[in-house]
Design a protein around this motif. Sequence first.
Motif, mmCIF file in Angstrom:
data_model
loop_
_atom_site.group_PDB
_atom_site.id
_atom_site.type_symbol
_atom_site.label_atom_id
_atom_site.label_comp_id
_atom_site.label_asym_id
_atom_site.label_seq_id
_atom_site.Cartn_x
_atom_site.Cartn_y
_atom_site.Cartn_z
ATOM 1 N N GLU A 47 -26.952 27.327 -26.019
ATOM 2 C CA GLU A 47 -27.794 27.709 -24.880
ATOM 3 C C GLU A 47 -28.855 26.658 -24.590
ATOM 4 O OE1 GLU A 47 -26.946 29.647 -27.504
ATOM 5 O OE2 GLU A 47 -27.431 31.753 -27.091
ATOM 6 N N VAL A 48 -29.432 26.063 -25.650
ATOM 7 C CA VAL A 48 -30.463 25.036 -25.465
ATOM 8 C C VAL A 48 -29.850 23.785 -24.849
ATOM 9 C CG1 VAL A 48 -32.077 23.493 -26.649
ATOM 10 C CG2 VAL A 48 -31.934 25.897 -27.318
ATOM 11 N N VAL A 49 -28.686 23.378 -25.334
ATOM 12 C CA VAL A 49 -28.010 22.200 -24.774
ATOM 13 C C VAL A 49 -27.732 22.414 -23.285
ATOM 14 C CG1 VAL A 49 -25.923 20.791 -24.846
ATOM 15 C CG2 VAL A 49 -26.977 21.541 -26.974
ATOM 16 N N ALA A 50 -27.215 23.611 -22.951
ATOM 17 C CA ALA A 50 -26.906 23.912 -21.552
ATOM 18 C C ALA A 50 -28.175 23.987 -20.708
ATOM 19 C CB ALA A 50 -26.138 25.229 -21.458
ATOM 20 N N PHE A 51 -29.255 24.524 -21.286
ATOM 21 C CA PHE A 51 -30.523 24.635 -20.544
ATOM 22 C C PHE A 51 -31.089 23.253 -20.234
ATOM 23 C CE2 PHE A 51 -35.217 25.121 -20.506
ATOM 24 C CZ PHE A 51 -35.314 25.926 -19.372
ATOM 25 N N VAL A 52 -31.009 22.348 -21.194
ATOM 26 C CA VAL A 52 -31.473 20.971 -20.973
ATOM 27 C C VAL A 52 -30.644 20.313 -19.874
ATOM 28 C CG1 VAL A 52 -31.586 18.660 -21.994
ATOM 29 C CG2 VAL A 52 -32.465 20.636 -23.261
ATOM 30 N N ALA A 53 -29.330 20.524 -19.908
ATOM 31 C CA ALA A 53 -28.465 19.977 -18.862
ATOM 32 C C ALA A 53 -28.847 20.563 -17.506
ATOM 33 C CB ALA A 53 -27.000 20.276 -19.180
ATOM 34 N N MET A 54 -29.153 21.858 -17.475
ATOM 35 C CA MET A 54 -29.531 22.510 -16.225
ATOM 36 C C MET A 54 -30.850 21.970 -15.691
ATOM 37 S SD MET A 54 -29.918 26.606 -15.445
ATOM 38 C CE MET A 54 -31.409 26.780 -16.442
ATOM 39 N N LEU A 55 -31.789 21.658 -16.596
ATOM 40 C CA LEU A 55 -33.085 21.121 -16.176
ATOM 41 C C LEU A 55 -32.946 19.804 -15.421
ATOM 42 C CD1 LEU A 55 -35.556 21.713 -19.171
ATOM 43 C CD2 LEU A 55 -35.700 22.669 -16.864
ATOM 44 N N ASN A 56 -31.907 19.053 -15.730
ATOM 45 C CA ASN A 56 -31.683 17.784 -15.038
ATOM 46 C C ASN A 56 -31.494 17.978 -13.541
ATOM 47 O OD1 ASN A 56 -31.314 15.309 -16.982
ATOM 48 N ND2 ASN A 56 -30.390 17.032 -18.036
ATOM 49 N N PHE A 57 -31.085 19.181 -13.148
ATOM 50 C CA PHE A 57 -30.811 19.458 -11.736
ATOM 51 C C PHE A 57 -31.800 20.446 -11.118
ATOM 52 C CE2 PHE A 57 -26.804 18.890 -14.114
ATOM 53 C CZ PHE A 57 -26.415 17.661 -13.597
ATOM 54 N N VAL A 97 -41.317 13.571 -28.639
ATOM 55 C CA VAL A 97 -40.455 14.706 -28.995
ATOM 56 C C VAL A 97 -39.749 14.360 -30.305
ATOM 57 C CG1 VAL A 97 -38.538 16.177 -28.296
ATOM 58 C CG2 VAL A 97 -40.133 15.294 -26.572
ATOM 59 N N ILE A 98 -40.095 15.086 -31.349
ATOM 60 C CA ILE A 98 -39.604 14.727 -32.682
ATOM 61 C C ILE A 98 -38.877 15.887 -33.363
ATOM 62 C CG2 ILE A 98 -40.282 13.939 -34.998
ATOM 63 C CD1 ILE A 98 -42.739 12.635 -33.672
ATOM 64 N N GLU A 99 -39.404 17.103 -33.240
ATOM 65 C CA GLU A 99 -38.855 18.239 -33.964
ATOM 66 C C GLU A 99 -38.678 19.438 -33.038
ATOM 67 O OE1 GLU A 99 -43.202 19.391 -35.852
ATOM 68 O OE2 GLU A 99 -41.796 18.152 -36.999
ATOM 69 N N HIS A 104 -40.546 22.437 -25.978
ATOM 70 C CA HIS A 104 -41.203 22.743 -24.707
ATOM 71 C C HIS A 104 -41.716 21.467 -24.025
ATOM 72 C CE1 HIS A 104 -41.257 26.830 -26.464
ATOM 73 N NE2 HIS A 104 -41.125 27.195 -25.197
ATOM 74 N N LEU A 105 -42.175 20.506 -24.824
ATOM 75 C CA LEU A 105 -42.580 19.218 -24.271
ATOM 76 C C LEU A 105 -41.369 18.497 -23.681
ATOM 77 C CD1 LEU A 105 -44.609 16.919 -23.797
ATOM 78 C CD2 LEU A 105 -44.144 16.130 -26.153
ATOM 79 N N LEU A 106 -40.235 18.578 -24.383
ATOM 80 C CA LEU A 106 -39.004 17.969 -23.887
ATOM 81 C C LEU A 106 -38.606 18.584 -22.548
ATOM 82 C CD1 LEU A 106 -36.497 16.128 -24.345
ATOM 83 C CD2 LEU A 106 -35.409 18.092 -25.458
ATOM 84 N N TYR A 107 -38.664 19.908 -22.458
ATOM 85 C CA TYR A 107 -38.316 20.586 -21.212
ATOM 86 C C TYR A 107 -39.209 20.103 -20.065
ATOM 87 C CZ TYR A 107 -35.963 23.970 -24.309
ATOM 88 O OH TYR A 107 -35.166 24.577 -25.244
ATOM 89 N N PHE A 108 -40.512 20.024 -20.329
ATOM 90 C CA PHE A 108 -41.469 19.624 -19.293
ATOM 91 C C PHE A 108 -41.213 18.194 -18.827
ATOM 92 C CE2 PHE A 108 -45.505 17.463 -18.283
ATOM 93 C CZ PHE A 108 -45.865 18.174 -17.147
#
Length: 400
Positions: A47-57, A97-99, A104-108
């Motif tokens: 779900e996290v991998v897919a959410f990160v991919a979704m954030l790209n768009f 982004v380390i751990e 949440h920082l990565l998402y932002f």
Amino acid sequence: MKIYIDLLLFEIVLRRLSIIQLISYFGAWFSNVAIYTLLIQLQVSAEVVAFVAMLNFLAGVIQAPFSGPIIDRIRARELMLFLIFVEIIATAALVFVIELSDLHLLYFLIFVKMAAASFYFTTEMSLLPKILHGDKLQKANELHSIIWSLSYTLGMAISGFVVYWLGIKTAFLLDAFMFVLAFFLLYNLDFKDEILHIKENLFAMMKDTFSYLKVNPKALHLMLIHSFVGLTAFDALVALMVDKYYASIIATSLALGLLHSARAVGLVIGPVVLGKWINNRRLIYVFIGQGLAIWIWAYVMHSFYLSLLASIIVGFFTTTLWSYSYTLLQKNIEQKYYGRIVAYNDMLFLSAAAFTSYMIGYLTTVDYSFENIAFFMGLGFIIGAVYYNFILKKEKIDEI
């Protein structure tokens, strides 16, 4: 290829914009591979991998209603410089982004970075019809796709080794450095950019755009046709495939880089082969070809080496499908609405890509196989062919 070379030789502004595009896109894949390698190392869920991919768009979807009116009011050069600066800051900050607690920082940062990238792309695609026309515009769109594909090929191939040998943080910093180069190349470029003197406020312009689409339904149909290309948002699926099927035989970053670069080979070859053949009617066959190619990929997905070959076939149709459907839209709208219509078009395209990324994660969690997920993606393009055939019979679409 001579057609594209001649176009670059005689169109100075396009040449500089293309160099900027090549540099910035090339660096972007360093971050792309680094981010997915980091996620796999942190052992995050599907779900996290897919959410990160979704954030790209997703960022492009949210800002689209406002970006069009802004583009129609502000000079392209100043706006594009600001957006590249935002990309520099957001990309460089990824080193923090380390751990798992930094997700949440990565998402932002991904959201901000991709919002700026999407805004820049929409601005540039709104600029091209103002400086190029007819066949030159079509070739410029094809060139844009070829450059994207070329940078994708080189970037993905090299970034896999960069992440493997030099590390994730180095990849982020190299990406940021590429954007710095792009900033100075654009800063030294001067070109005439006609600003439309529009008296309406932001919301009045949005209302006017919807009114235009209501009386010109073919524009909306062509926007929906272009959005089908968003079904090729494979990033999450490829990352999950690498983790499940290939991690035991090849390093994660190398597998990611090789799979994406194989697809990019097809992306480069496709428009060179299909460029002179494609027309409004034949676009139907490109839709069908894209769907069949994805089904072939689904069938051989379990094998890393067969998947590499199938990825080339998948990429072969994508660039032509993207560039021709985009040019059709530009050809069939009024200049007054370039910025706004292109922004809404990108919103639909990015919505389709975001939805595809989300569904990859969701279907994975409910135990759909990766092969079945790819099958549904291919089916989407067959549906797209049927829909486009309906539009050709219903609407008068100008030839390019």
